[in-house]
Design an enzyme around this catalytic site. Structure first.
Site, PDB file in Angstrom:
ATOM      1  N   ASP A   1      91.726  73.807  39.015  1.00  0.00           N
ATOM      2  CA  ASP A   1      92.856  72.980  38.595  1.00  0.00           C
ATOM      3  C   ASP A   1      94.145  73.633  39.101  1.00  0.00           C
ATOM      4  O   ASP A   1      94.386  74.820  38.858  1.00  0.00           O
ATOM      5  CB  ASP A   1      92.874  72.860  37.073  1.00  0.00           C
ATOM      6  CG  ASP A   1      93.958  71.910  36.592  1.00  0.00           C
ATOM      7  OD1 ASP A   1      93.663  70.722  36.449  1.00  0.00           O
ATOM      8  OD2 ASP A   1      95.081  72.373  36.365  1.00  0.00           O
TER       9      ASP A   1
ATOM     10  N   ASN B   1     105.475  67.394  41.521  1.00  0.00           N
ATOM     11  CA  ASN B   1     105.878  65.987  41.529  1.00  0.00           C
ATOM     12  C   ASN B   1     107.314  65.806  41.031  1.00  0.00           C
ATOM     13  O   ASN B   1     108.089  65.021  41.589  1.00  0.00           O
ATOM     14  CB  ASN B   1     104.921  65.154  40.669  1.00  0.00           C
ATOM     15  CG  ASN B   1     103.579  64.941  41.341  1.00  0.00           C
ATOM     16  OD1 ASN B   1     103.479  64.893  42.563  1.00  0.00           O
ATOM     17  ND2 ASN B   1     102.540  64.808  40.543  1.00  0.00           N
TER      18      ASN B   1
ATOM     19  N   HIS C   1     106.396  62.390  44.349  1.00  0.00           N
ATOM     20  CA  HIS C   1     104.955  62.149  44.375  1.00  0.00           C
ATOM     21  C   HIS C   1     104.373  62.187  45.788  1.00  0.00           C
ATOM     22  O   HIS C   1     103.194  62.511  45.969  1.00  0.00           O
ATOM     23  CB  HIS C   1     104.638  60.806  43.707  1.00  0.00           C
ATOM     24  CG  HIS C   1     104.822  60.836  42.220  1.00  0.00           C
ATOM     25  ND1 HIS C   1     103.867  61.340  41.370  1.00  0.00           N
ATOM     26  CD2 HIS C   1     105.862  60.446  41.434  1.00  0.00           C
ATOM     27  CE1 HIS C   1     104.303  61.256  40.115  1.00  0.00           C
ATOM     28  NE2 HIS C   1     105.507  60.712  40.123  1.00  0.00           N
TER      29      HIS C   1
ATOM     30  N   ASP D   1     101.179  64.301  46.906  1.00  0.00           N
ATOM     31  CA  ASP D   1     100.023  63.805  47.665  1.00  0.00           C
ATOM     32  C   ASP D   1      99.705  64.728  48.837  1.00  0.00           C
ATOM     33  O   ASP D   1      98.538  64.994  49.133  1.00  0.00           O
ATOM     34  CB  ASP D   1     100.299  62.395  48.179  1.00  0.00           C
ATOM     35  CG  ASP D   1     100.270  61.351  47.081  1.00  0.00           C
ATOM     36  OD1 ASP D   1      99.832  61.682  45.965  1.00  0.00           O
ATOM     37  OD2 ASP D   1     100.691  60.209  47.337  1.00  0.00           O
TER      38      ASP D   1
ATOM     39  N   GLU E   1      94.660  66.592  39.626  1.00  0.00           N
ATOM     40  CA  GLU E   1      94.731  67.813  40.445  1.00  0.00           C
ATOM     41  C   GLU E   1      93.539  68.729  40.212  1.00  0.00           C
ATOM     42  O   GLU E   1      93.593  69.927  40.499  1.00  0.00           O
ATOM     43  CB  GLU E   1      96.036  68.564  40.151  1.00  0.00           C
ATOM     44  CG  GLU E   1      96.192  69.065  38.730  1.00  0.00           C
ATOM     45  CD  GLU E   1      96.842  68.055  37.792  1.00  0.00           C
ATOM     46  OE1 GLU E   1      97.389  68.483  36.756  1.00  0.00           O
ATOM     47  OE2 GLU E   1      96.810  66.852  38.092  1.00  0.00           O
TER      48      GLU E   1
END
Length: 214
Positions: A93, A101, A106, A110, A136
């Site tokens: 994680d 973000n 965002h 990505d 994530e």
């Protein structure tokens, strides 16, 4: 046949010639239809393969998706039971991903996910399965791998993520990742296995992140 009939002076020869001509035209038309049909069947098979791949793949990262990982887990569990082989799971994680973000947007998030996915994939064996588990989180299946070996792999992945520099808008994004590791024995319950590795990553987060917990 037409030559023999014509040579014999059969009055049906002209009619036979018309029939043969029509038969030849129909045969050519039939062959053309068969060719087109074969082409459509090939295109249909190609589309089916593409759809199947899309169903099993995470569109953003190109890794296996959660559904495919669950399928691979079931396959590996059956195989381990049949051959009495253990296998391991790693759940990773990204630490403080929400800040990426919030700070960069965002689209930057990505890009981070895509590049981290590539970093994980490049540091695994061809027989290992790496999937985007959700958000994530990334799940890694290691066939025929002991707990000690899996911890080594997880430490290697953690180092690879730490060293990764991701460029965005003339800035460099660096981040860390926490990992939970568990070794799965045959005849164990799949949901219980996933819960165990989930508990391990929670322990890694609770201990300060950027580390591997068993």
């Amino acid at each position: 046949l037409l030559q023999r009939v014509s040579a014999a002076g059969d009055p049906l020869a002209p009619e036979l010639e018309k029939v043969i001509s029509r038969y030849s035209k129909l045969l050519r038309r039939f062959n053309k239809i068969v060719t087109i049909s074969d082409s459509y069947q090939f295109q249909l098979q190609d589309l089916n393969m593409r759809l199947e791949l899309m169903v099993r793949t995470d569109i953003l990262t190109g890794l296996a998706n959660r559904l495919e990982m669950l399928n691979q887990l079931e396959i590996e569990q059956k195989r381990s039971e049949r051959h009495n082989k253990n296998f391991s799971l790693i759940l990773g994680d990204l630490d403080h991903f929400k800040q990426i973000n919030d700070t960069y947007g965002h689209l930057a998030g990505d890009r981070v996910l895509r590049q981290i996915a590539g970093q994980l994939r490049d540091n695994l064996r061809s027989e290992d399965v790496c999937a985007r588990w959700g958000g994530e989180e990334f799940m890694i299946l290691l066939p025929e791998t002991t707990l000690e070996q899996a911890v080594v792999v997880a430490e290697k992945l953690a180092a690879a993520v730490r060293e990764k520099e991701i460029s965005w808008d003339q800035q460099t994004i660096r981040l860390t990742m926490s990992f939970g590791v568990d070794n799965l024995v045959p005849r164990n319950i799949k949901k219980k296995n996933i819960q165990r590795v989930d508990n391990a990553i929670y322990a890694a987060k609770h201990a300060g992140r950027n580390r591997v917990a068993v």
